[in-house]
Design a protein around this motif. Sequence first.
Motif, mmCIF file in Angstrom:
data_model
loop_
_atom_site.group_PDB
_atom_site.id
_atom_site.type_symbol
_atom_site.label_atom_id
_atom_site.label_comp_id
_atom_site.label_asym_id
_atom_site.label_seq_id
_atom_site.Cartn_x
_atom_site.Cartn_y
_atom_site.Cartn_z
ATOM 1 N N VAL A 1 59.650 2.525 -23.631
ATOM 2 C CA VAL A 1 60.677 2.134 -22.659
ATOM 3 C C VAL A 1 61.280 3.378 -22.002
ATOM 4 N N LYS A 2 61.568 4.375 -22.838
ATOM 5 C CA LYS A 2 62.153 5.617 -22.344
ATOM 6 C C LYS A 2 61.237 6.286 -21.319
ATOM 7 N N ALA A 3 59.934 6.116 -21.532
ATOM 8 C CA ALA A 3 58.967 6.729 -20.612
ATOM 9 C C ALA A 3 58.672 5.815 -19.421
ATOM 10 N N GLY A 4 59.401 4.708 -19.342
ATOM 11 C CA GLY A 4 59.202 3.777 -18.229
ATOM 12 C C GLY A 4 57.908 2.990 -18.330
ATOM 13 N N ARG A 5 57.444 2.804 -19.554
ATOM 14 C CA ARG A 5 56.180 2.104 -19.743
ATOM 15 C C ARG A 5 56.400 0.807 -20.509
ATOM 16 N N ASN A 6 55.406 -0.054 -20.427
ATOM 17 C CA ASN A 6 55.477 -1.334 -21.115
ATOM 18 C C ASN A 6 55.071 -1.138 -22.589
ATOM 19 N N PRO A 7 55.979 -1.424 -23.528
ATOM 20 C CA PRO A 7 55.660 -1.223 -24.952
ATOM 21 C C PRO A 7 54.376 -1.935 -25.373
ATOM 22 N N ALA A 8 54.073 -3.046 -24.729
ATOM 23 C CA ALA A 8 52.894 -3.819 -25.119
ATOM 24 C C ALA A 8 51.592 -3.068 -24.851
ATOM 25 N N GLU A 9 51.647 -2.045 -24.020
ATOM 26 C CA GLU A 9 50.409 -1.322 -23.729
ATOM 27 C C GLU A 9 50.150 -0.161 -24.700
ATOM 28 N N ILE A 10 51.037 0.026 -25.667
ATOM 29 C CA ILE A 10 50.826 1.085 -26.658
ATOM 30 C C ILE A 10 50.250 0.475 -27.943
ATOM 31 N N THR A 11 49.113 0.976 -28.381
ATOM 32 C CA THR A 11 48.510 0.497 -29.627
ATOM 33 C C THR A 11 48.948 1.387 -30.787
ATOM 34 N N LEU A 12 49.508 0.752 -31.801
ATOM 35 C CA LEU A 12 49.889 1.483 -33.012
ATOM 36 C C LEU A 12 48.752 1.372 -34.026
ATOM 37 N N VAL A 13 48.183 2.511 -34.368
ATOM 38 C CA VAL A 13 47.135 2.558 -35.388
ATOM 39 C C VAL A 13 47.765 3.094 -36.670
ATOM 40 N N ALA A 14 47.714 2.312 -37.733
ATOM 41 C CA ALA A 14 48.231 2.795 -39.015
ATOM 42 C C ALA A 14 47.154 3.644 -39.681
ATOM 43 N N ALA A 15 47.464 4.927 -39.885
ATOM 44 C CA ALA A 15 46.508 5.818 -40.558
ATOM 45 C C ALA A 15 46.640 5.571 -42.055
ATOM 46 N N THR A 16 45.657 4.859 -42.605
ATOM 47 C CA THR A 16 45.795 4.285 -43.949
ATOM 48 C C THR A 16 45.217 5.153 -45.068
ATOM 49 N N LYS A 17 44.812 6.372 -44.733
ATOM 50 C CA LYS A 17 44.175 7.206 -45.776
ATOM 51 C C LYS A 17 45.063 7.363 -47.004
ATOM 52 N N MET A 18 44.407 7.342 -48.149
ATOM 53 C CA MET A 18 45.046 7.504 -49.456
ATOM 54 C C MET A 18 45.979 6.363 -49.839
ATOM 55 N N ASN A 19 45.920 5.279 -49.078
ATOM 56 C CA ASN A 19 46.673 4.087 -49.479
ATOM 57 C C ASN A 19 45.683 3.013 -49.894
ATOM 58 N N ASP A 20 45.926 2.418 -51.063
ATOM 59 C CA ASP A 20 44.931 1.495 -51.602
ATOM 60 C C ASP A 20 44.928 0.156 -50.865
ATOM 61 N N ALA A 21 43.958 -0.674 -51.229
ATOM 62 C CA ALA A 21 43.744 -1.944 -50.524
ATOM 63 C C ALA A 21 44.994 -2.824 -50.546
ATOM 64 N N GLU A 22 45.689 -2.812 -51.654
ATOM 65 C CA GLU A 22 46.894 -3.648 -51.768
ATOM 66 C C GLU A 22 47.955 -3.233 -50.742
ATOM 67 N N ARG A 23 48.139 -1.917 -50.622
ATOM 68 C CA ARG A 23 49.133 -1.423 -49.662
ATOM 69 C C ARG A 23 48.699 -1.720 -48.228
ATOM 70 N N VAL A 24 47.413 -1.541 -47.992
ATOM 71 C CA VAL A 24 46.911 -1.793 -46.637
ATOM 72 C C VAL A 24 47.094 -3.267 -46.284
ATOM 73 N N ARG A 25 46.738 -4.143 -47.226
ATOM 74 C CA ARG A 25 46.897 -5.577 -46.968
ATOM 75 C C ARG A 25 48.356 -5.942 -46.725
ATOM 76 N N PHE A 26 49.246 -5.313 -47.487
ATOM 77 C CA PHE A 26 50.665 -5.623 -47.290
ATOM 78 C C PHE A 26 51.148 -5.116 -45.925
ATOM 79 N N ALA A 27 50.667 -3.951 -45.527
ATOM 80 C CA ALA A 27 51.033 -3.420 -44.202
ATOM 81 C C ALA A 27 50.595 -4.400 -43.112
ATOM 82 N N ILE A 28 49.432 -4.987 -43.312
ATOM 83 C CA ILE A 28 48.925 -5.955 -42.328
ATOM 84 C C ILE A 28 49.812 -7.202 -42.313
ATOM 85 N N GLU A 29 50.250 -7.629 -43.511
ATOM 86 C CA GLU A 29 51.199 -8.752 -43.587
ATOM 87 C C GLU A 29 52.477 -8.445 -42.815
ATOM 88 N N CYS A 30 52.837 -7.155 -42.795
ATOM 89 C CA CYS A 30 54.071 -6.744 -42.108
ATOM 90 C C CYS A 30 53.850 -6.516 -40.618
#
Length: 239
Positions: A25-54
């Motif tokens: 928003v601050k940059a005058g852009r549409n938030p929907a056009e920004i893709t957030l990639v969660a860098a999941t290295k060193m986090n186990d499957a349970e944590r990754v699955r929970f992040a997806i739930e969130c």
Amino acid sequence: MTELEREMLKSRIDAVRAQVEQAAVKAGRNPAEITLVAATKMNDAERVRFAIECGIRVCGENRVQELQEKYEQNAYRDTDLHFIGTLQTNKVKFLIGKVSLIQSVSSIRLGQAIAKEAAKQGIRQDILLEVNIGREAAKSGILLEDLPDTLEILAQNPALHIRGLMAIPPIADQTTKNLRYFDEMHQVFVDILTKKYDNVNMDYLSMGMTNDFEAAIACGSNMVRIGTAIFGARHYPAV
Ligand SMILES: *Cc1c(COP(=O)(O)O)cnc(C)c1O
């Protein structure tokens, strides 16, 4: 995971999503056009699955073996999975069919190895070209002067679809120092976009991590890869 860990992870994800939105928003852009990639290295499957739930919708892994292990454990269901790390040609075969985007294509040779495997599986693989914007000897990535040739050659391959650029600027003690790299990357991105190469779609400019994603978004990034701010500090085992 303990209940407390779940609460903390959820609140960090909410906070990061809000920060990404605010930066857009601050940059005058549409938030929907920004893709957030969660860098999941060193986090186990349970944590990754929970992040997806969130609400995490894209996961990025940077090691092939770790990705394979967690993939077998169904860690990434209901998400897009990206590969974001250094990739050796002999490991490419383990990724094709699992990842929707390989962000870290750092040479013609690697691009061709990906194409060969993708063709075998009847897939057209989406890729980003990784640019070594800081010209660092220790980092992989294409040098700017080699980018036009790399684009031309890889764009001709029907098993590849170039979707944009990725960069990891040098580690800076102040975020402001990376602004010029982010600006430079954005300029290159727009240049390629304007030139309209056949079979190339400049959809994604992937830059920005925990320490600098707001600055990257201000400079035109539309894909940020965030680990620490989401999952907390990584504790690397002593070797
Ligand atoms: C780990 C990693 C990130 C995220 O780094 P943080 O500083 O923890 O946000 C981004 N990109 C790549 C390629 C990574 O390996």
